[in-house]
Design a protein around this motif. Structure first.
Motif, mmCIF file in Angstrom:
data_model
loop_
_atom_site.group_PDB
_atom_site.id
_atom_site.type_symbol
_atom_site.label_atom_id
_atom_site.label_comp_id
_atom_site.label_asym_id
_atom_site.label_seq_id
_atom_site.Cartn_x
_atom_site.Cartn_y
_atom_site.Cartn_z
ATOM 1 N N LEU A 11 116.581 11.462 76.922
ATOM 2 C CA LEU A 11 115.330 11.579 77.662
ATOM 3 C C LEU A 11 114.493 10.355 77.325
ATOM 4 C CD1 LEU A 11 113.696 13.569 79.468
ATOM 5 C CD2 LEU A 11 112.690 14.451 77.369
ATOM 6 N N TYR A 12 113.796 9.830 78.300
ATOM 7 C CA TYR A 12 112.952 8.649 78.072
ATOM 8 C C TYR A 12 111.512 8.941 78.455
ATOM 9 C CZ TYR A 12 117.333 6.105 77.719
ATOM 10 O OH TYR A 12 118.571 5.681 77.319
ATOM 11 N N PRO A 13 110.525 8.543 77.685
ATOM 12 C CA PRO A 13 110.655 8.060 76.313
ATOM 13 C C PRO A 13 110.833 9.241 75.367
ATOM 14 C CG PRO A 13 108.343 8.129 76.883
ATOM 15 C CD PRO A 13 109.116 8.552 78.110
ATOM 16 N N GLN A 14 111.414 8.986 74.227
ATOM 17 C CA GLN A 14 111.628 10.004 73.196
ATOM 18 C C GLN A 14 110.878 9.553 71.953
ATOM 19 O OE1 GLN A 14 113.598 13.116 73.295
ATOM 20 N NE2 GLN A 14 112.129 13.188 71.652
ATOM 21 N N PRO A 15 109.762 10.221 71.622
ATOM 22 C CA PRO A 15 108.989 9.761 70.467
ATOM 23 C C PRO A 15 109.779 9.848 69.168
ATOM 24 C CG PRO A 15 108.162 11.875 71.259
ATOM 25 C CD PRO A 15 109.223 11.433 72.219
ATOM 26 N N VAL A 16 109.436 8.970 68.253
ATOM 27 C CA VAL A 16 110.058 8.983 66.930
ATOM 28 C C VAL A 16 109.033 9.559 65.970
ATOM 29 C CG1 VAL A 16 111.137 7.622 65.112
ATOM 30 C CG2 VAL A 16 111.467 6.975 67.519
ATOM 31 N N PHE A 17 109.280 10.793 65.529
ATOM 32 C CA PHE A 17 108.376 11.511 64.630
ATOM 33 C C PHE A 17 108.750 11.249 63.177
ATOM 34 C CE2 PHE A 17 107.747 15.354 67.717
ATOM 35 C CZ PHE A 17 106.882 14.604 68.485
ATOM 36 N N MET A 18 107.753 11.020 62.363
ATOM 37 C CA MET A 18 107.942 10.958 60.927
ATOM 38 C C MET A 18 107.283 12.231 60.383
ATOM 39 S SD MET A 18 109.634 8.273 61.041
ATOM 40 C CE MET A 18 110.078 8.467 59.354
ATOM 41 N N LYS A 154 97.701 -1.154 70.442
ATOM 42 C CA LYS A 154 97.429 -1.434 69.038
ATOM 43 C C LYS A 154 98.316 -0.571 68.128
ATOM 44 C CE LYS A 154 92.603 -2.831 69.577
ATOM 45 N NZ LYS A 154 91.204 -2.448 69.264
ATOM 46 N N LEU A 155 98.561 0.676 68.504
ATOM 47 C CA LEU A 155 99.402 1.585 67.724
ATOM 48 C C LEU A 155 100.848 1.100 67.696
ATOM 49 C CD1 LEU A 155 99.688 4.281 66.175
ATOM 50 C CD2 LEU A 155 100.068 5.383 68.398
ATOM 51 N N ARG A 156 101.358 0.669 68.834
ATOM 52 C CA ARG A 156 102.733 0.197 69.004
ATOM 53 C C ARG A 156 103.766 1.241 68.580
ATOM 54 N NH1 ARG A 156 104.113 -4.963 66.575
ATOM 55 N NH2 ARG A 156 105.605 -5.082 68.255
ATOM 56 N N PRO A 157 103.649 2.486 69.119
ATOM 57 C CA PRO A 157 104.638 3.505 68.770
ATOM 58 C C PRO A 157 106.006 3.136 69.327
ATOM 59 C CG PRO A 157 103.322 4.252 70.614
ATOM 60 C CD PRO A 157 102.723 2.954 70.147
ATOM 61 N N ILE A 158 107.032 3.566 68.605
ATOM 62 C CA ILE A 158 108.386 3.312 69.083
ATOM 63 C C ILE A 158 108.967 4.586 69.683
ATOM 64 C CG2 ILE A 158 108.835 1.371 67.539
ATOM 65 C CD1 ILE A 158 110.424 3.292 65.724
ATOM 66 N N THR A 159 109.915 4.401 70.563
ATOM 67 C CA THR A 159 110.653 5.510 71.152
ATOM 68 C C THR A 159 112.126 5.334 70.797
ATOM 69 O OG1 THR A 159 111.037 4.406 73.280
ATOM 70 C CG2 THR A 159 109.027 5.701 73.063
ATOM 71 N N PHE A 160 112.844 6.433 70.808
ATOM 72 C CA PHE A 160 114.267 6.416 70.491
ATOM 73 C C PHE A 160 115.068 6.365 71.770
ATOM 74 C CE2 PHE A 160 118.168 9.005 69.588
ATOM 75 C CZ PHE A 160 118.815 8.045 68.826
ATOM 76 N N ASP A 161 115.959 5.416 71.875
ATOM 77 C CA ASP A 161 116.890 5.305 72.991
ATOM 78 C C ASP A 161 118.216 5.881 72.510
ATOM 79 O OD1 ASP A 161 118.781 4.545 74.862
ATOM 80 O OD2 ASP A 161 118.217 2.424 74.874
#
Length: 185
Positions: A11-18, A154-161
């Motif tokens: 699924l796009y985008p897929q957030p990367v949770f910590m 500014k946050l620049r969150p990444i998503t998982f591909d």
């Protein structure tokens, strides 16, 4: 023509949770999880297996935080996903992350990651591996705010591909929600 890939968790985008919790002895722990999202107005849901140290901690403490992984800390966030807290209890320190206790829940906030969702555990289903948390607070470092709001640039969150096993930075603004579609009415 379309290509069929079958049933896959893509699924796009897929957030990367910590996801961060406290261990039994009060030390912080965190893991990388990419299968999750907002499931209700004040709920966040994710899929994490019962054997993760983070899951056990969330069940014991009834709380966890979810920080958004960012482009500035890709290696550190990936490390937290490939190293087990059971085998490496100091994995947060090893990747250079520091934590502070949440003001709202019994869980740590990772200082280097500028946005966090502070949650109380609502439910965990070991069969489906679905963990649901009630959002108690969202906090963000002022350095990622513009006009008092979280600024994704500014946050620049990444998503998982998941298809290509890659992390991508959230892209550029291409429209205005709840507005651009009005021209088609």
């Amino acid at each position: 023509m379309r290509k069929n890939f079958g049933a896959k968790p893509i699924l796009y985008p897929q957030p990367v949770f910590m996801i961060a919790t406290y261990n039994e002895d009060g030390t912080p722990n965190a893991m990388n999880a990419a299968w999750g999202g907002i499931s209700e107005n004040d709920e966040i849901s994710m899929c994490i297996s019962a054997d993760h140290r983070t899951t056990k901690n969330a069940l014991a403490r009834k709380a966890f935080t979810v920080s958004m992984a960012t482009a500035d800390y890709v290696a550190e966030c990936d490390y937290l996903g490939i190293v087990s807290g059971d085998q490496t209890p100091d994995k947060l320190a090893r990747c250079g992350f520091h934590t502070v206790k949440s003001e709202f829940v019994d869980a740590p906030i990772i200082e280097e990651l500028p946005m966090a969702v502070e949650c109380e555990l609502i439910h965990y289903d070991a069969e489906s591996c679905r963990m649901v948390g009630k959002v108690i607070n969202v906090c963000a470092d002022e350095k990622v705010l513009t006009d008092g709001k979280i600024d994704p640039e500014k946050l620049r969150p990444i998503t998982f591909d998941g298809m290509n096993h890659a992390y991508l930075v959230l892209g550029e603004k291409v429209g205005n929600a709840f507005f651009d579609g009005k021209k088609l009415k």
